[in-house]
Motif scaffolding. Structure first.
Motif, PDB file in Angstrom:
ATOM      1  N   GLU A  88     -11.342   2.441  31.325  1.00  0.00           N
ATOM      2  CA  GLU A  88     -11.172   2.400  32.783  1.00  0.00           C
ATOM      3  C   GLU A  88     -10.028   3.331  33.176  1.00  0.00           C
ATOM      4  O   GLU A  88      -8.926   3.226  32.646  1.00  0.00           O
ATOM      5  N   ASN A  89     -10.319   4.253  34.089  1.00  0.00           N
ATOM      6  CA  ASN A  89      -9.275   5.164  34.552  1.00  0.00           C
ATOM      7  C   ASN A  89      -8.228   4.378  35.345  1.00  0.00           C
ATOM      8  O   ASN A  89      -8.563   3.677  36.278  1.00  0.00           O
ATOM      9  N   LYS A  90      -6.976   4.501  34.943  1.00  0.00           N
ATOM     10  CA  LYS A  90      -5.894   3.777  35.608  1.00  0.00           C
ATOM     11  C   LYS A  90      -5.109   4.719  36.504  1.00  0.00           C
ATOM     12  O   LYS A  90      -4.783   5.829  36.097  1.00  0.00           O
ATOM     13  N   ASN A  91      -4.802   4.249  37.716  1.00  0.00           N
ATOM     14  CA  ASN A  91      -3.925   5.036  38.570  1.00  0.00           C
ATOM     15  C   ASN A  91      -2.498   4.914  38.033  1.00  0.00           C
ATOM     16  O   ASN A  91      -2.251   4.206  37.051  1.00  0.00           O
ATOM     17  N   ARG A  92      -1.572   5.578  38.663  1.00  0.00           N
ATOM     18  CA  ARG A  92      -0.196   5.614  38.166  1.00  0.00           C
ATOM     19  C   ARG A  92       0.410   4.218  38.042  1.00  0.00           C
ATOM     20  O   ARG A  92       1.035   3.884  37.041  1.00  0.00           O
ATOM     21  N   GLU A  93       0.219   3.390  39.048  1.00  0.00           N
ATOM     22  CA  GLU A  93       0.777   2.034  39.026  1.00  0.00           C
ATOM     23  C   GLU A  93       0.161   1.197  37.907  1.00  0.00           C
ATOM     24  O   GLU A  93       0.862   0.489  37.191  1.00  0.00           O
ATOM     25  N   GLN A  94      -1.152   1.284  37.757  1.00  0.00           N
ATOM     26  CA  GLN A  94      -1.832   0.546  36.691  1.00  0.00           C
ATOM     27  C   GLN A  94      -1.406   1.052  35.311  1.00  0.00           C
ATOM     28  O   GLN A  94      -1.238   0.268  34.373  1.00  0.00           O
ATOM     29  N   ALA A  95      -1.233   2.365  35.189  1.00  0.00           N
ATOM     30  CA  ALA A  95      -0.805   2.944  33.917  1.00  0.00           C
ATOM     31  C   ALA A  95       0.607   2.489  33.564  1.00  0.00           C
ATOM     32  O   ALA A  95       0.890   2.176  32.401  1.00  0.00           O
TER      33      ALA A  95
ATOM     34  N   GLN B 176       4.456  -5.196  23.364  1.00  0.00           N
ATOM     35  CA  GLN B 176       3.733  -5.409  22.104  1.00  0.00           C
ATOM     36  C   GLN B 176       4.294  -4.556  20.962  1.00  0.00           C
ATOM     37  O   GLN B 176       3.734  -4.537  19.875  1.00  0.00           O
ATOM     38  N   GLY B 177       5.370  -3.819  21.230  1.00  0.00           N
ATOM     39  CA  GLY B 177       6.015  -3.043  20.170  1.00  0.00           C
ATOM     40  C   GLY B 177       5.790  -1.552  20.212  1.00  0.00           C
ATOM     41  O   GLY B 177       6.316  -0.817  19.375  1.00  0.00           O
ATOM     42  N   TYR B 178       5.013  -1.061  21.174  1.00  0.00           N
ATOM     43  CA  TYR B 178       4.801   0.378  21.297  1.00  0.00           C
ATOM     44  C   TYR B 178       6.028   0.989  21.983  1.00  0.00           C
ATOM     45  O   TYR B 178       6.569   0.419  22.926  1.00  0.00           O
ATOM     46  N   ARG B 179       6.474   2.147  21.483  1.00  0.00           N
ATOM     47  CA  ARG B 179       7.701   2.759  21.996  1.00  0.00           C
ATOM     48  C   ARG B 179       7.527   4.180  22.526  1.00  0.00           C
ATOM     49  O   ARG B 179       8.370   4.676  23.245  1.00  0.00           O
ATOM     50  N   TYR B 180       6.434   4.863  22.167  1.00  0.00           N
ATOM     51  CA  TYR B 180       6.239   6.268  22.538  1.00  0.00           C
ATOM     52  C   TYR B 180       4.880   6.463  23.182  1.00  0.00           C
ATOM     53  O   TYR B 180       3.915   5.784  22.839  1.00  0.00           O
ATOM     54  N   VAL B 181       4.823   7.448  24.081  1.00  0.00           N
ATOM     55  CA  VAL B 181       3.558   7.794  24.727  1.00  0.00           C
ATOM     56  C   VAL B 181       3.415   9.319  24.730  1.00  0.00           C
ATOM     57  O   VAL B 181       4.392  10.049  24.913  1.00  0.00           O
ATOM     58  N   THR B 182       2.194   9.777  24.492  1.00  0.00           N
ATOM     59  CA  THR B 182       1.874  11.205  24.461  1.00  0.00           C
ATOM     60  C   THR B 182       0.564  11.431  25.207  1.00  0.00           C
ATOM     61  O   THR B 182      -0.109  10.481  25.608  1.00  0.00           O
ATOM     62  N   ARG B 183       0.221  12.700  25.346  1.00  0.00           N
ATOM     63  CA  ARG B 183      -1.102  13.056  25.853  1.00  0.00           C
ATOM     64  C   ARG B 183      -1.677  14.101  24.902  1.00  0.00           C
ATOM     65  O   ARG B 183      -0.992  15.023  24.489  1.00  0.00           O
ATOM     66  N   GLU B 184      -2.947  13.936  24.571  1.00  0.00           N
ATOM     67  CA  GLU B 184      -3.620  14.911  23.718  1.00  0.00           C
ATOM     68  C   GLU B 184      -3.969  16.154  24.533  1.00  0.00           C
ATOM     69  O   GLU B 184      -4.045  16.116  25.760  1.00  0.00           O
ATOM     70  N   GLU B 185      -4.196  17.245  23.856  1.00  0.00           N
ATOM     71  CA  GLU B 185      -4.518  18.506  24.510  1.00  0.00           C
ATOM     72  C   GLU B 185      -5.824  18.379  25.309  1.00  0.00           C
ATOM     73  O   GLU B 185      -6.815  17.855  24.808  1.00  0.00           O
ATOM     74  N   ASP B 186      -5.788  18.835  26.566  1.00  0.00           N
ATOM     75  CA  ASP B 186      -6.964  18.811  27.448  1.00  0.00           C
ATOM     76  C   ASP B 186      -7.639  17.440  27.483  1.00  0.00           C
ATOM     77  O   ASP B 186      -8.860  17.333  27.404  1.00  0.00           O
ATOM     78  N   SER B 187      -6.837  16.388  27.618  1.00  0.00           N
ATOM     79  CA  SER B 187      -7.369  15.037  27.541  1.00  0.00           C
ATOM     80  C   SER B 187      -7.019  14.214  28.775  1.00  0.00           C
ATOM     81  O   SER B 187      -5.993  14.418  29.409  1.00  0.00           O
TER      82      SER B 187
ATOM     83  N   ILE C 228      -0.407  10.613  35.665  1.00  0.00           N
ATOM     84  CA  ILE C 228       0.923  10.846  35.087  1.00  0.00           C
ATOM     85  C   ILE C 228       0.910  12.229  34.441  1.00  0.00           C
ATOM     86  O   ILE C 228       0.597  12.392  33.264  1.00  0.00           O
ATOM     87  N   THR C 229       1.255  13.229  35.231  1.00  0.00           N
ATOM     88  CA  THR C 229       1.192  14.609  34.769  1.00  0.00           C
ATOM     89  C   THR C 229       2.450  15.041  34.020  1.00  0.00           C
ATOM     90  O   THR C 229       2.431  16.067  33.340  1.00  0.00           O
ATOM     91  N   GLU C 230       3.535  14.273  34.145  1.00  0.00           N
ATOM     92  CA  GLU C 230       4.767  14.651  33.455  1.00  0.00           C
ATOM     93  C   GLU C 230       4.715  14.365  31.951  1.00  0.00           C
ATOM     94  O   GLU C 230       5.573  14.809  31.201  1.00  0.00           O
ATOM     95  N   ILE C 231       3.697  13.654  31.498  1.00  0.00           N
ATOM     96  CA  ILE C 231       3.458  13.475  30.063  1.00  0.00           C
ATOM     97  C   ILE C 231       2.264  14.348  29.741  1.00  0.00           C
ATOM     98  O   ILE C 231       1.150  14.094  30.204  1.00  0.00           O
ATOM     99  N   ASN C 232       2.489  15.414  28.966  1.00  0.00           N
ATOM    100  CA  ASN C 232       1.400  16.338  28.694  1.00  0.00           C
ATOM    101  C   ASN C 232       1.498  16.945  27.299  1.00  0.00           C
ATOM    102  O   ASN C 232       2.494  16.787  26.607  1.00  0.00           O
ATOM    103  N   TRP C 233       0.455  17.625  26.901  1.00  0.00           N
ATOM    104  CA  TRP C 233       0.345  18.202  25.565  1.00  0.00           C
ATOM    105  C   TRP C 233       1.473  19.176  25.269  1.00  0.00           C
ATOM    106  O   TRP C 233       1.931  19.293  24.139  1.00  0.00           O
ATOM    107  N   SER C 234       1.938  19.896  26.264  1.00  0.00           N
ATOM    108  CA  SER C 234       2.963  20.910  26.033  1.00  0.00           C
ATOM    109  C   SER C 234       4.343  20.317  25.717  1.00  0.00           C
ATOM    110  O   SER C 234       5.244  21.048  25.313  1.00  0.00           O
ATOM    111  N   ASP C 235       4.502  19.012  25.861  1.00  0.00           N
ATOM    112  CA  ASP C 235       5.778  18.375  25.502  1.00  0.00           C
ATOM    113  C   ASP C 235       6.048  18.600  24.019  1.00  0.00           C
ATOM    114  O   ASP C 235       5.144  18.497  23.190  1.00  0.00           O
TER     115      ASP C 235
END
Length: 120
Positions: free
Chosen positions: A6-13, A23-34, A73-80
């Motif tokens: 389900e596509n989440k808007n910014r608030e839902q994300a 739940q113990g997750y500490r990092y978030v990334t985005r895959e290339e063109d994803s 959330i465009t500030e998290i992206n593959w180029s990071d």
């Protein structure tokens, strides 16, 4: 449980990231063109050919990477160059500091698990 398709808007994300952080997750990334953000319990490594992944998948603290769909959330992206701290993102998004409980969890992770967690 978070519906990963389900596509989440910014608030839902942000709410999903908060739940995953608990739940113990500490990092978030985005895959290339994803369209997907992907969360990790330990700091992931960026592999040019295959995307983000755990440097040591055999580490007992590793949980399966957790993706969910979001394009707001465009500030998290593959180029990071490195993964984004979920706590840093939530702090900026919510406009407040980590709770003392979150601070202590990060401190414990850093001191006893060598997880390179940032403090506050």
């Amino acid at each position: 449980m978070i519906d990963i398709l389900e596509n989440k808007n910014r608030e839902q994300a942000a709410a999903a990231l908060k739940e995953l952080y608990e739940q113990g997750y500490r990092y978030v990334t985005r895959e290339e063109d994803s369209e997907f953000l992907v969360c990790f319990t330990l700091k992931p490594k960026k592999y040019r050919e295959i995307g983000w992944g755990y440097a040591d998948p055999e580490d007992p603290r590793v949980k399966m990477a957790y993706p969910f769909k979001n394009m707001d959330i465009t500030e998290i992206n593959w180029s990071d160059r490195s993964a984004t701290w979920i706590s840093d993102f939530l702090e900026k998004e919510e406009g407040n500091d980590l709770s003392i409980q979150d601070y202590l969890v990060n401190y414990y992770d850093h001191q006893f698990h060598g997880n390179n967690c940032r403090l506050g």
